[in-house]
Design an enzyme around this catalytic site. Structure first.
Site, PDB file in Angstrom:
ATOM      1  N   CYS A  92       0.892  -1.160   0.000  1.00 10.56           N
ATOM      2  CA  CYS A  92       0.000   0.000   0.000  1.00 10.56           C
ATOM      3  C   CYS A  92       0.924   1.201   0.000  1.00 10.56           C
ATOM      4  CB  CYS A  92      -0.914   0.028   1.225  1.00 10.56           C
ATOM      5  SG  CYS A  92      -1.867   1.555   1.274  1.00 10.56           S
ATOM      6  N   CYS A  95      -0.474   4.170   2.499  1.00  8.63           N
ATOM      7  CA  CYS A  95      -0.525   4.014   3.958  1.00  8.63           C
ATOM      8  C   CYS A  95      -0.249   2.568   4.320  1.00  8.63           C
ATOM      9  CB  CYS A  95      -1.841   4.515   4.512  1.00  8.63           C
ATOM     10  SG  CYS A  95      -3.303   4.039   3.561  1.00  8.63           S
ATOM     11  N   SER A  96      -1.258   1.846   4.765  1.00 12.97           N
ATOM     12  CA  SER A  96      -0.996   0.473   5.198  1.00 12.97           C
ATOM     13  C   SER A  96      -2.228  -0.407   4.984  1.00 12.97           C
ATOM     14  CB  SER A  96      -0.595   0.460   6.667  1.00 12.97           C
ATOM     15  OG  SER A  96      -1.618   1.069   7.438  1.00 12.97           O
ATOM     16  N   CYS A  97      -2.989  -0.157   3.909  1.00 12.64           N
ATOM     17  CA  CYS A  97      -4.186  -0.951   3.645  1.00 12.64           C
ATOM     18  C   CYS A  97      -3.805  -2.430   3.536  1.00 12.64           C
ATOM     19  CB  CYS A  97      -4.857  -0.478   2.360  1.00 12.64           C
ATOM     20  SG  CYS A  97      -5.440   1.221   2.507  1.00 12.64           S
TER      21      CYS A  97
HETATM   22 CO   LIG Z   1      -3.525   2.275   2.470  1.00 11.15          CO
END
Ligand SMILES: [Co+2]
Length: 187
Positions: A92, A95-97
């Site tokens: 991602c 971000c951190s999906c």
């Molecule tokens: Co994300």
């Protein structure tokens, strides 16, 4: 950190912003009900059941839900199948999906800026850092998760696993192999 969390939790509960019982349910969910074991069961099922595999590739959200794995950050799932000619890697970049219902919470490196940048610019280098060297002839496809779509990589089934049960197969499926930064391990 633990003390800070406890202090925050106490203050928020005293002010009535959070319900400690609801918090316990959430913590229990992420500690025990989600996690890479769920994804491993999905992969093992796909390895032994061609019909399920086809369904998973066609409509991952429904196929995964049929095994009981649903919920936040898993509403729109896409399954990516690794083959000898194509290796899929998930990142991602924003971000951190991450697909919580099947993989749990993301590892720290998944959220780090270097991984997010390099996975796109130098996927082979990233794989090498993880100890994975693929033939030059293997194409690497990088998939950028979004707030909408989350990916689950179906790693290649390791050789010599023909006689294993579905449960034994699931034990071969590592978390990283379902992100694409690893391979399924031999039994
Ligand atoms: Co994300």
């Amino acid at each position: 950190m633990e003390r800070r969390v406890r202090a925050l939790r106490t203050v928020l509960a005293e002010k009535g912003y959070i319900d400690p019982a609801a918090l316990d349910v959430l913590i229990d969910t992420y500690e025990r009900k989600t996690g890479p074991r769920n994804g491993a069961r999905v992969v093992a099922r796909a390895w032994v059941d061609a019909e399920f595999r086809n369904w998973l590739l066609r409509d991952a959200t429904a196929a995964i839900a049929s095994l009981g794995y649903t919920g936040r950050q898993g509403e729109h799932m896409v399954a990516l199948e690794n083959t000898a000619s194509c290796h899929n890697l998930v990142v991602c970049t924003l971000c951190s999906c991450y697909p919580w219902p099947v993989l749990g919470l993301p590892p720290t490196w998944y959220k780090s800026a270097p991984y997010r940048a390099r996975a796109v610019k130098d996927p082979r280098g990233v794989l090498a850092d993880f100890g994975i060297r693929l033939p030059e002839s293997t194409e690497i496809r990088v998939w950028d998760s979004t707030a909408e779509v989350r990916y689950l990589v179906i790693p290649q089934r390791p050789p010599g696993t023909d006689t294993l049960s579905e449960e034994q197969l699931a034990a071969c499926v590592t978390r990283d192999s379902m992100i694409g930064t690893g391979l399924a391990r031999p039994p």
